[in-house]
Design a protein around this motif. Structure first.
Motif, PDB file in Angstrom:
ATOM      1  N   UNK A 120       0.778  -1.507   0.201  1.00  0.00           N
ATOM      2  CA  UNK A 120       0.376   0.069   0.220  1.00  0.00           C
ATOM      3  C   UNK A 120       0.692   1.288   0.155  1.00  0.00           C
ATOM      4  N   UNK A 121       1.774   1.288   0.771  1.00  0.00           N
ATOM      5  CA  UNK A 121       2.885   1.995   0.770  1.00  0.00           C
ATOM      6  C   UNK A 121       3.745   2.713   0.181  1.00  0.00           C
ATOM      7  N   UNK A 122       3.649   1.490  -0.960  1.00  0.00           N
ATOM      8  CA  UNK A 122       4.275   1.422  -2.081  1.00  0.00           C
ATOM      9  C   UNK A 122       3.698   2.526  -3.441  1.00  0.00           C
ATOM     10  N   UNK A 123       2.701   2.507  -3.484  1.00  0.00           N
ATOM     11  CA  UNK A 123       1.567   2.077  -4.068  1.00  0.00           C
ATOM     12  C   UNK A 123       1.712   3.712  -3.885  1.00  0.00           C
ATOM     13  N   UNK A 124       1.409   4.482  -2.360  1.00  0.00           N
ATOM     14  CA  UNK A 124       1.422   5.629  -2.314  1.00  0.00           C
ATOM     15  C   UNK A 124       2.646   6.520  -2.468  1.00  0.00           C
ATOM     16  N   UNK A 125       3.602   5.976  -2.660  1.00  0.00           N
ATOM     17  CA  UNK A 125       4.573   6.950  -2.945  1.00  0.00           C
ATOM     18  C   UNK A 125       4.862   6.822  -3.850  1.00  0.00           C
ATOM     19  N   UNK A 126       4.271   6.002  -4.849  1.00  0.00           N
ATOM     20  CA  UNK A 126       4.565   6.276  -6.552  1.00  0.00           C
ATOM     21  C   UNK A 126       3.777   7.554  -7.081  1.00  0.00           C
ATOM     22  N   UNK A 127       2.318   7.195  -6.160  1.00  0.00           N
ATOM     23  CA  UNK A 127       1.158   8.154  -6.583  1.00  0.00           C
ATOM     24  C   UNK A 127       1.601   9.290  -6.084  1.00  0.00           C
ATOM     25  N   UNK A 128       2.570   9.773  -4.953  1.00  0.00           N
ATOM     26  CA  UNK A 128       2.666  11.026  -4.024  1.00  0.00           C
ATOM     27  C   UNK A 128       2.289  12.303  -4.558  1.00  0.00           C
ATOM     28  N   UNK A 129       3.218  12.374  -5.957  1.00  0.00           N
ATOM     29  CA  UNK A 129       3.474  13.842  -6.465  1.00  0.00           C
ATOM     30  C   UNK A 129       2.154  14.182  -7.090  1.00  0.00           C
ATOM     31  N   UNK A 130       1.200  12.919  -7.606  1.00  0.00           N
ATOM     32  CA  UNK A 130      -0.236  13.652  -7.811  1.00  0.00           C
ATOM     33  C   UNK A 130      -1.309  14.916  -7.173  1.00  0.00           C
ATOM     34  N   UNK A 131      -0.888  15.027  -5.757  1.00  0.00           N
ATOM     35  CA  UNK A 131      -1.706  15.070  -4.692  1.00  0.00           C
ATOM     36  C   UNK A 131      -1.275  16.563  -5.102  1.00  0.00           C
ATOM     37  N   UNK A 132      -0.121  17.022  -5.517  1.00  0.00           N
ATOM     38  CA  UNK A 132       0.324  18.739  -6.233  1.00  0.00           C
ATOM     39  C   UNK A 132      -0.530  19.286  -6.900  1.00  0.00           C
ATOM     40  N   UNK A 133      -1.946  18.091  -7.900  1.00  0.00           N
ATOM     41  CA  UNK A 133      -1.967  18.068  -9.348  1.00  0.00           C
ATOM     42  C   UNK A 133      -3.077  18.566  -9.127  1.00  0.00           C
ATOM     43  N   UNK A 134      -3.890  20.234  -9.273  1.00  0.00           N
ATOM     44  CA  UNK A 134      -5.269  20.530  -8.363  1.00  0.00           C
ATOM     45  C   UNK A 134      -6.317  19.416  -8.592  1.00  0.00           C
ATOM     46  N   UNK A 135      -6.561  19.155 -10.378  1.00  0.00           N
ATOM     47  CA  UNK A 135      -7.524  18.168 -10.530  1.00  0.00           C
ATOM     48  C   UNK A 135      -7.224  17.072 -10.080  1.00  0.00           C
ATOM     49  N   UNK A 136      -6.401  16.669  -9.246  1.00  0.00           N
ATOM     50  CA  UNK A 136      -6.664  15.267  -8.202  1.00  0.00           C
ATOM     51  C   UNK A 136      -6.828  15.478  -7.364  1.00  0.00           C
ATOM     52  N   UNK A 137      -5.917  16.480  -7.009  1.00  0.00           N
ATOM     53  CA  UNK A 137      -7.080  16.997  -5.526  1.00  0.00           C
ATOM     54  C   UNK A 137      -8.811  17.376  -5.328  1.00  0.00           C
ATOM     55  N   UNK A 138      -8.958  17.352  -6.419  1.00  0.00           N
ATOM     56  CA  UNK A 138     -10.412  17.821  -6.727  1.00  0.00           C
ATOM     57  C   UNK A 138     -10.678  16.421  -6.287  1.00  0.00           C
ATOM     58  N   UNK A 139     -10.763  16.136  -7.243  1.00  0.00           N
ATOM     59  CA  UNK A 139     -11.203  14.306  -6.300  1.00  0.00           C
ATOM     60  C   UNK A 139     -11.126  13.759  -5.492  1.00  0.00           C
ATOM     61  N   UNK A 140      -9.684  13.860  -4.783  1.00  0.00           N
ATOM     62  CA  UNK A 140      -9.542  13.536  -3.200  1.00  0.00           C
ATOM     63  C   UNK A 140     -10.481  14.176  -2.305  1.00  0.00           C
ATOM     64  N   UNK A 141     -10.701  15.364  -2.790  1.00  0.00           N
ATOM     65  CA  UNK A 141     -11.045  16.174  -1.965  1.00  0.00           C
ATOM     66  C   UNK A 141     -12.850  15.839  -2.217  1.00  0.00           C
ATOM     67  N   UNK A 142     -13.540  15.412  -2.804  1.00  0.00           N
ATOM     68  CA  UNK A 142     -14.251  14.766  -3.229  1.00  0.00           C
ATOM     69  C   UNK A 142     -14.884  13.795  -2.259  1.00  0.00           C
ATOM     70  N   UNK A 143     -14.067  12.691  -2.382  1.00  0.00           N
ATOM     71  CA  UNK A 143     -13.990  11.770  -1.638  1.00  0.00           C
ATOM     72  C   UNK A 143     -13.728  12.181   0.018  1.00  0.00           C
TER      73      UNK A 143
END
Length: 243
Positions: A120-143
């Motif tokens: 789980x942490x390996x996948x999270x580390x690989x996708x961590x840079x997406x958190x800085x992308x506005x479109x991805x953060x908006x999706x996370x905010x909805x969840x």
């Protein structure tokens, strides 16, 4: 660690501990509804919000830092209410510093570790840079059930959350087990979980409740993993009734 206080300075104190990936601003709807009924202490936990410069290290270190906040600002103890990661810290505080916790409100705490956390942490580390992308953060905010009026706060803080904080806080979250001292906590405790949360969260809530004789448990209707943001009126009412 940045700490904000709100409400009536002479009212009973409540410490609110936010979840991972957000910050103290998540409690704004609750504060608006509590008004002057309580003196509310709201930290931004390490690695989050206005405390983002100091990375999140561990639950143990964070609980010790929060205990120091209580020693300074509410030495006689306070009601402690936490959501998600903050709910795990609430349990840890109640277990290790019961002298500072007059009552505990545990909202949506995972208390059963995930199998294969490294994957789980390996996948999270690989996708961590997406958190800085506005479109991805908006999706996370909805969840996360972030309301529109708090979206700007979430997007700002999501962009400045470090990879170190993300991995440490999530790692602690998914490995969390109940500390032995939880079963000995003598003050009132309420365990809350959303009706529509995952089975893991329902099982965790039952485990937390069953491990503490005398505790209460409630399933909140029409809610997922976001009770304070989905039902702020109800949540503020519950806090006020327990003061």
């Amino acid at each position: 660690m940045y700490v904000r206080e709100a409400g009536d300075a002479h009212a009973p104190p409540i410490l609110l501990l936010h979840g991972g990936g957000v910050a103290g601003w998540m409690w704004r709807p609750t504060l608006e509804r509590l008004g002057a009924k309580a003196r509310v202490i709201v930290p931004d936990l390490p690695g989050h919000g206005r405390s983002a410069e100091e990375a999140y290290r561990s639950h143990e270190m964070t609980a010790q830092a929060v205990a120091r906040v209580l020693e300074e600002r509410a030495p006689g103890g306070a009601m402690v209410a936490g959501f998600s990661l903050g709910a795990q810290l609430t349990i840890l505080l109640a277990a290790t510093r019961p002298d500072l916790v007059t009552s505990a409100v545990v909202v949506s705490a995972q208390a059963k570790p995930l199998p294969f956390p490294q994957a789980t942490l390996g996948l999270l580390g690989a996708t961590a840079p997406l958190a800085r992308q506005r479109w991805f953060a908006k999706l996370q905010a909805k969840q996360l059930f972030i309301p529109d009026e708090l979206l700007t706060d979430y997007l700002r803080d999501s962009a400045r959350t470090s990879r170190e904080t993300l991995l440490a806080s999530v790692g602690e979250n998914i490995r969390f087990t109940l500390p032995t001292g939880w079963a000995d906590f003598k003050n009132p405790a309420l365990v809350m979980v959303g009706e529509h949360e995952r089975k893991l969260m329902h099982d965790s809530a039952r485990n937390i409740h069953d491990s503490l004789p005398g505790s209460q448990m409630t399933f909140v209707p029409e809610c997922g993993h976001g009770i304070p943001l989905q039902r702020p009126d109800l949540f503020a009412e519950i806090l006020a009734d327990r003061m």
